[in-house]
Design an enzyme around this catalytic site. Structure first.
Site, PDB file in Angstrom:
ATOM      1  N   LYS A   1      -7.613  12.505   2.828  1.00 46.78           N
ATOM      2  CA  LYS A   1      -6.802  13.352   1.962  1.00 46.78           C
ATOM      3  C   LYS A   1      -5.644  12.612   1.293  1.00 46.78           C
ATOM      4  O   LYS A   1      -5.025  13.148   0.382  1.00 46.78           O
ATOM      5  CB  LYS A   1      -6.293  14.553   2.753  1.00 46.78           C
TER       6      LYS A   1
HETATM    7  N1  PMP Z   1     -12.453  16.896   7.541  1.00 46.21           N
HETATM    8  C1  PMP Z   1     -11.127  17.041   7.666  1.00 46.21           C
HETATM    9  C2  PMP Z   1     -10.487  16.649   8.960  1.00 46.21           C
HETATM   10  C3  PMP Z   1     -10.386  17.570   6.609  1.00 46.21           C
HETATM   11  O1  PMP Z   1      -9.051  17.730   6.734  1.00 46.21           O
HETATM   12  C4  PMP Z   1     -11.061  17.945   5.419  1.00 46.21           C
HETATM   13  C5  PMP Z   1     -10.286  18.555   4.293  1.00 46.21           C
HETATM   14  N2  PMP Z   1     -10.144  19.963   4.426  1.00 46.21           N
HETATM   15  C6  PMP Z   1     -12.454  17.789   5.333  1.00 46.21           C
HETATM   16  C7  PMP Z   1     -13.100  17.246   6.424  1.00 46.21           C
HETATM   17  C8  PMP Z   1     -13.263  18.241   4.151  1.00 46.21           C
HETATM   18  O2  PMP Z   1     -12.992  17.587   2.941  1.00 46.21           O
HETATM   19  P1  PMP Z   1     -13.062  18.380   1.575  1.00 46.21           P
HETATM   20  O3  PMP Z   1     -11.900  19.325   1.540  1.00 46.21           O
HETATM   21  O4  PMP Z   1     -12.937  17.328   0.517  1.00 46.21           O
HETATM   22  O5  PMP Z   1     -14.326  19.116   1.493  1.00 46.21           O
END
Ligand code: PMP
Length: 390
Positions: free
Chosen positions: A53
């Site tokens: 992120k």
């Molecule tokens: N795994 C974790 C630990 C996350 O914080 C996130 C983000 N919400 C994701 C997976 C999924 O990524 P995305 O939001 O890009 O789908």
């Protein structure tokens, strides 16, 4: 020998170190589960904030600056499960913005402390409320923003602290009507408070299209056959999926979804309304939704595999012991889903990339704590849970 390694530089600031994470082969896992494919993990805990992120934190703030949505002295507010907050907080710290994050109660305490360490304010909200309720983490973020907009000028850190404490009190005391009043009042938008909103922000998938996807393409020299990623906002899978499908349509993009989330149901053709009715809580953090965000394009996703909390946690723990890779529950879910999918579909001889979004250090008191697992009714004998996958 280190080949094509570009990170051996001196950087002007921490933000520049975001991205260019390694792909790591999971040979011990391949052998143990008798997977007849090459598994490569994109290990995103190498980012400075410890997760994938950081990439969107950087992109969303740069995008907002470019579009005049935030100016010097502005406050960045985000409803986040933690990792996006950390990414935004470290970029904001580097660039001099104040930050406020709203987080559901179920998210780990470590994540809250990390945000606070980077100078952020945190407001906790109840977990089991609908996204449209005035005390949901989405709406509480808007309430904070509105109170800043109302001042029509930048707020000081002291003033922001007062606003945050006031809103936290309203949430804690369940003053729903007062929250609704703040939300309903018509207030003029100013560039002194901005909610990037990762669920609706085009810079979220764009960050992955321009960085994560390009890196994977370059690292595999275009030889990738399968990409597995958990879906939260969907920014990761959408950005990577779009880029890779433009390069080669035959690369399969597979989503990993927790039991209780709507994505797998919607992908199977269930109406959104029906799927939302079937949604129920689960414990793995960061993936799955009970809404359909604008940042996800399920047409780029070939298939979705479903994983439950028990499977995700057992694989996360096993992976740390087997490969020395300490990651979070969404990575364990992604790996479990990958092996399950490859076996069920008889896939052999392919190059498979799996996204590992964050570090296991965020979950030492949960996934890696036997007591917590037992209290929540989970098996702590990981090999026993994983037996069925072998
Ligand atoms: N795994 C974790 C630990 C996350 O914080 C996130 C983000 N919400 C994701 C997976 C999924 O990524 P995305 O939001 O890009 O789908």
């Amino acid at each position: 020998m280190v080949e094509n390694y570009t990170k051996l530089s001196i950087y002007d600031d921490i933000v520049q170190t975001i991205g260019e994470t390694p792909l790591v082969r999971l040979k011990k896992i391949e052998k143990y589960f008798n997977v007849k494919n090459e598994l490569y993990a994109k290990v995103e805990f190498f980012n400075p904030g410890g997760s994938i992120k950081d990439r969107i934190g950087k992109y969303m703030i740069e995008g907002a600056k470019k579009e005049g949505k935030i100016v010097e002295g502005g406050v960045i507010i985000e409803p986040t499960s933690g990792n996006t907050g950390l990414g935004l907080a470290l970029v904001a710290a580097d660039e001099g913005y104040l930050t406020v994050f709203t987080m559901p109660d179920k998210m780990s305490l470590e994540k809250e402390f990390l945000l606070k360490a980077l100078g952020a304010f945190v407001i906790r909200t109840p977990t089991a409320v609908a996204p449209g309720d005035p005390n949901s983490y989405y709406k509480v973020a808007e309430a904070v923003r509105n109170l800043i907009w109302k001042k029509k000028r930048p707020v000081t850190r002291e003033e922001l602290k007062e606003i945050v404490e006031y809103v936290q009190k309203l949430v804690k005391e369940e003053k729903i009507d007062e929250l609704r009043e703040i939300l309903d009042e018509r207030i003029e938008e100013t560039p002194y408070a901005y909610i990037p909103n990762q669920y609706f922000n085009k810079y979220n998938p764009l960050a992955h299209y321009e960085t994560t996807a390009r890196e994977i393409w370059k690292q595999t020299k275009g030889s990738i056959n399968y990409l597995f990623a958990g879906i939260g906002t969907g920014g990761t899978i959408t950005g990577i999926g779009r880029y890779i499908k433009e390069k080669r349509r035959d690369v399969k993009i597979i989503g990993v979804d927790p039991v209780g989330s709507i994505y797998n149901l919607v992908k199977k053709g269930m109406s959104l309304e029906e799927a939302v009715k079937k949604a129920h809580p689960y414990l793995v953090e960061g993936i799955g939704e009970d809404i359909l965000p604008e940042t996800v394009d399920l047409s780029l996703v070939d298939d979705i595999v479903v994983v439950n909390d028990q499977e995700a946690f057992a694989m996360t723990r096993f992976l740390a012991r087997k490969e020395g890779i300490l990651v979070g529950g969404s990575s364990g879910a992604a790996l479990y889903g990958t092996i399950k999918y490859l076996k069920e579909n008889g896939v052999k001889g392919k190059k498979v990339v799996i996204i590992f979004p964050d570090t296991g250090r965020n979950y030492l008191t949960k996934i890696f704590n036997d007591k917590w697992l037992l209290e929540n009714g989970f098996e702590i004998d990981d090999e026993k849970v994983l037996e069925g996958l072998r």
